[in-house]
Design an enzyme around this catalytic site. Structure first.
Site, PDB file in Angstrom:
ATOM      1  N   ALA A 608       0.858  -1.195   0.000  1.00 42.89           N
ATOM      2  CA  ALA A 608       0.000   0.000   0.000  1.00 42.89           C
ATOM      3  C   ALA A 608       0.886   1.233   0.000  1.00 42.89           C
ATOM      4  O   ALA A 608       1.595   1.479  -0.973  1.00 42.89           O
ATOM      5  CB  ALA A 608      -0.971  -0.030   1.164  1.00 42.89           C
ATOM      6  N   ASP A 675      -3.865 -12.830  -3.199  1.00 41.22           N
ATOM      7  CA  ASP A 675      -3.327 -11.478  -3.113  1.00 41.22           C
ATOM      8  C   ASP A 675      -1.929 -11.502  -2.504  1.00 41.22           C
ATOM      9  O   ASP A 675      -0.999 -10.838  -2.988  1.00 41.22           O
ATOM     10  CB  ASP A 675      -4.262 -10.610  -2.273  1.00 41.22           C
ATOM     11  CG  ASP A 675      -3.782  -9.182  -2.162  1.00 41.22           C
ATOM     12  OD1 ASP A 675      -3.839  -8.457  -3.169  1.00 41.22           O
ATOM     13  OD2 ASP A 675      -3.351  -8.783  -1.057  1.00 41.22           O
ATOM     14  N   LYS A 679       1.953 -10.688  -4.196  1.00 41.51           N
ATOM     15  CA  LYS A 679       2.950  -9.799  -3.588  1.00 41.51           C
ATOM     16  C   LYS A 679       4.289 -10.512  -3.422  1.00 41.51           C
ATOM     17  O   LYS A 679       5.355  -9.924  -3.656  1.00 41.51           O
ATOM     18  CB  LYS A 679       2.444  -9.296  -2.234  1.00 41.51           C
ATOM     19  CG  LYS A 679       1.228  -8.394  -2.327  1.00 41.51           C
ATOM     20  CD  LYS A 679       0.742  -7.983  -0.941  1.00 41.51           C
ATOM     21  CE  LYS A 679      -0.508  -7.115  -1.022  1.00 41.51           C
ATOM     22  NZ  LYS A 679      -1.007  -6.704   0.303  1.00 41.51           N
TER      23      LYS A 679
END
Length: 816
Positions: A608, A675, A679
């Site tokens: 993020a 997800d 990453k």
């Protein structure tokens, strides 16, 4: 003191006049103001049409007058004060009645002298000043209409009268010294010393404002119109034309002379002599800074300030062997044209003195031929000078900029661009000041010439953003962009989601950077159905610096990335899928960046807003070697395991995360672990690993079963069924003084994404709430891992990460 002038489009109707009143009231809070107004939009043209009709003996002028009366009465009808409304209606009726009488006289004698014409044209401003003053009073500002015929004194050159400055300035100062209320002055109008009505020429309201400003020693003269200042080119012809921050007086005069109609040219002279800045602003976009015109504009990144054109000219060429070495030939030519009242727009002469080429109004070309033939009749008879050659259907395009002075290569760049576009230049003129290069081209090539030259001189400095995805992250990013000036000079030139897209290379106003651009329910709807191929083509053919912002989670965009990079377009992405698919996709992105010039920025795909990707990139580029990376890569799953360790039931913790906006709309997308797997792939590949998605061992948080086949409502209903099993795993870990986590790990031996338990001294054991944690073990950080931790979920922090990527992309990439 400021002088604010509002043109016809700014005072077109009550709504526009009300907007003008708000602008005036806001300005008056900072300093005293005087207001100058034009006639209501279109009224001057209607007055001319009525005069023409009456001159031709047609009764149509009566209907035109009635239409004008109705327009003014529609505005008056919205004035709330009954006494004011009644007085205005009487004024409108009186003025239109007077107008009808004048035009009836014209119809009888079939003559409309310039003196009479000026009296006819005065009606528009006389009425508009009354209406604007009334609306200001309605909003609480004492205001009074002022007839400029009592202030501005001119000679008797009706239609374009010359101002007697000393007398005018004295009258203006005397009037304003006694005035208590805000003055709304009629633009365009003046009078002779005897009181006969004159006008200052079409566009003369600008001139009135400049005269008032000079007389009153104003701090600025603001010309309010319907565009965002002076444009780099005509935006109706040149996509990507943009507003200029500053111009010099000379540059404005050159652009105005060659077709840029933003300001009436005589306006410059009083302002310049008094050293008062002119500011051109947009009534419809009052927060936009517009263009400031001063004696010497600040240095610009643009060598050329602007490009303008005159659409219809005739090129007249005088040539012959008898001109060479004969003094006075040019003087005779220009004197003859001047005596005939023919204005010369452009002059070009061969160094051999064999020919002189001039540009004139095509409607006067025939007259120019007759006059010149008569002047050089003797030389033509004996063959020393040829018959005048007249070429029509031509245009003049002017390239203007004070920074062109002493800059080598400008002409070469200009003619190279025109040559590549196949545009033939018929004549060229450049003054010794090098402020302007003017060229005559075929009228059919005018628009192409403008676009070609605009691209040649502005493409490298034009800057475009394209936003894909306007959900939570995209909307948050737009709001963050609106709150700062970091990207004030960039255009949001395209916005798209999976259903709609809106494309516009000129959208510079950040107040319109909104998802409403692609929402058909928000009028006006400028969007169209989404078309990925059309979108890609639009981006790739947009000249200038370009950055695409991907705030989607779409795998359909994966093939687009390489095309963008190969086309020199940079990408700031929050979408993991283009970077975490097949190894071959990653390899193509690397190759595209190496060959195409575009770059990828994808910090927010992993942490993020945390500096994870860039930290690892810096380690690798400085020679460090990644040996292992592990941690909590999902703020959503981190929140879940944190709440589970605190005793919450799994179904309750998941619902809480969903309500807080941490999960995807369908929480199975988080629970699947994909997800986190993506990453891990991104970080491992940054560290040099060649890894396919199937190479990662994945253990989802949900137990085996038919969970993926359920409707969403059924999923939420059945989730409590797994609470006991998950609670047992948490308890077992706690009994061994360990903490249950959802851990990702890669090293040279394995890659795993799994529910695991860690010792109390492991960094992941102390993670709280939605905290992300990344531990890098490298050749330099082998004894003690480099740890990055912080908030890792939520639209705002993800948008902040994209914003940071945008700043880097703007500084480093996105070149044309």
């Amino acid at each position: 003191m400021k002088v604010l002038k509002f043109g016809g489009t700014s005072v077109r109707d009550f709504e526009r006049i009300s907007r003008v009143a708000d602008i005036v009231r806001s300005a008056a809070k900072e300093s005293p103001v005087a207001v100058v107004v034009s006639a209501l939009g279109g009224i001057t043209d209607q007055l001319l049409a009525a005069a023409t009709a009456s001159l031709d003996g047609e009764e149509e002028f009566v209907q035109i007058c009635d239409i004008m009366q109705s327009r003014h009465e529609e505005v008056v009808a919205q004035i709330e004060d009954a006494d004011d409304r009644e007085a205005l209606l009487a004024t409108v009726g009186e003025c239109i009645g007077e107008l009808k009488m004048i035009l009836a006289g014209v119809s009888l004698v079939h003559e409309c002298s310039p003196r009479t014409r000026d009296k006819v044209l005065s009606v528009g401003e006389r009425l508009s000043s009354q209406l604007v003053a009334a609306v200001l009073r309605q909003k609480g500002t004492p205001a009074q209409a002022c007839d400029a015929r009592a202030l501005v004194v001119t000679d008797r050159a009706f239609g374009s009268a010359a101002v007697e400055l000393e007398t005018t300035y004295a009258r203006v100062r005397e009037h304003f010294a006694d005035a208590r209320d805000l003055q709304v002055v009629t633009g365009f109008l003046a009078a002779t010393p005897e009181g006969e009505t004159t006008t200052l020429g079409r566009g003369g309201s600008d001139y009135t404002a400049s005269l008032l400003g000079a007389a009153l020693e104003a701090e600025s003269i603001e010309i309010w119109t319907d565009v965002d200042g002076v444009q780099s080119a005509d935006p109706r012809r040149v996509e990507g034309a943009f507003s200029l921050d500053q111009l010099s007086y000379d540059e404005l005069l050159e652009l105005s002379h060659f077709g840029a109609k933003v300001v009436y040219p005589p306006t410059v002279h009083p302002a310049r002599k008094a050293a008062i800045p002119l500011v051109i602003k947009n009534t419809l976009n009052p927060t936009f800074p517009g263009t400031r015109v001063v004696e010497a504009a600040d240095a610009s990144e643009h060598i050329v300030r602007g490009i303008s054109s005159i659409s219809r000219i005739a090129l007249v060429r005088l040539e012959g062997d008898g001109m060479m070495g004969i003094p006075g030939t040019a003087g005779r030519l220009f004197r003859t044209l001047a005596d005939g009242g023919i204005n010369v727009i452009l002059i070009s002469q061969a160094s051999s003195e064999h020919s002189i080429c001039i540009a004139v109004d095509p409607e006067r070309a025939g007259e120019a031929r007759t006059l010149v033939h008569r002047e050089f009749d003797r030389e033509r008879d004996i063959g020393l000078i040829d018959d005048l050659i007249v070429d029509e259907n031509l245009s003049i395009v002017a390239v203007v900029g004070s920074d062109m002075n002493d800059r080598p290569g400008i002409s070469g760049r200009l003619f190279d661009a025109l040559g590549r576009a196949g545009i033939n230049v018929r004549a060229i003129a450049q003054g010794s000041s090098e402020l302007n290069i003017s060229l005559a081209v075929s009228a059919d090539d005018e628009t192409l010439t403008l676009r070609t030259l605009h691209d040649a001189f502005f493409a490298e400095t034009r800057r475009h953003l394209f936003l894909l995805g306007v959900g939570g992250v995209g909307s948050a990013l737009l709001e963050q962009l609106r709150q700062t000036d970091v990207f004030a000079g960039w255009s949001l030139s395209g916005v798209a989601n999976s259903r709609r897209m809106s494309l516009d290379r000129g959208r510079l106003d950040r107040t319109t950077w909104s998802p409403a651009l692609i929402d058909p329910s928000e009028p006006p709807d400028t969007s169209e159905p989404a078309d990925l191929e059309a979108l890609a083509s639009f981006i790739l053919t947009t000249p200038g610096r370009r950055i695409v912002i991907d705030c989607t989670a779409s795998d359909e965009l994966v093939p687009l990335y390489a095309r963008l990079l190969e086309g020199g377009v940079s990408v700031a992405s929050a979408n993991k899928k283009p970077f975490a698919g097949a190894q071959s996709d990653w390899d193509r992105l690397v190759a595209a960046q190496a060959t195409g010039g575009g770059r990828t920025y994808y910090e927010s795909t992993v942490g993020a807003g945390l500096p994870v990707v860039r930290t690892l990139q810096d380690l690798v580029v400085t020679g460090d070697r990644l040996e292992q990376v592990e941690g909590l890569f999902s703020g959503t799953l981190g929140f879940l395991t944190y709440r589970l360790r605190g005793g919450a039931a799994f179904s309750e913790a998941l619902k809480e995360a969903h309500d807080l906006g941490y999960t995807e709309p369908d929480p199975r997308e988080d629970l699947s672990g994909m997800d986190v797997l993506r990453k891990l792939l991104i970080l491992a590949r940054l560290g040099g690993a060649r890894l396919e998605p199937d190479d990662v061992a994945l253990d989802p948080l949900l137990p085996a079963g038919d969970w993926w086949d359920l409707e969403l409502d059924e999923l939420w209903r059945r989730l409590p069924d797994v609470d006991a099993g998950i609670a047992e795993r948490v308890a077992e870990a706690a009994a061994r003084s360990r903490s249950l986590t959802f851990l990702a790990r890669w090293n040279e031996d394995s890659a795993t994404v799994t529910v695991d338990d860690v010792a109390a001294d492991h960094p992941a054991a102390s993670a709280v709430e939605s905290e992300n944690l990344f531990a890098f073990t490298t050749a330099r950080y082998r004894d003690r891992a480099l740890v990055i931790r912080g908030p890792g979920a939520g639209a705002q922090v993800t948008a902040a990460g994209v914003f940071a990527d945008l700043v880097h992309a703007a500084a480093e990439g996105g070149r044309s």
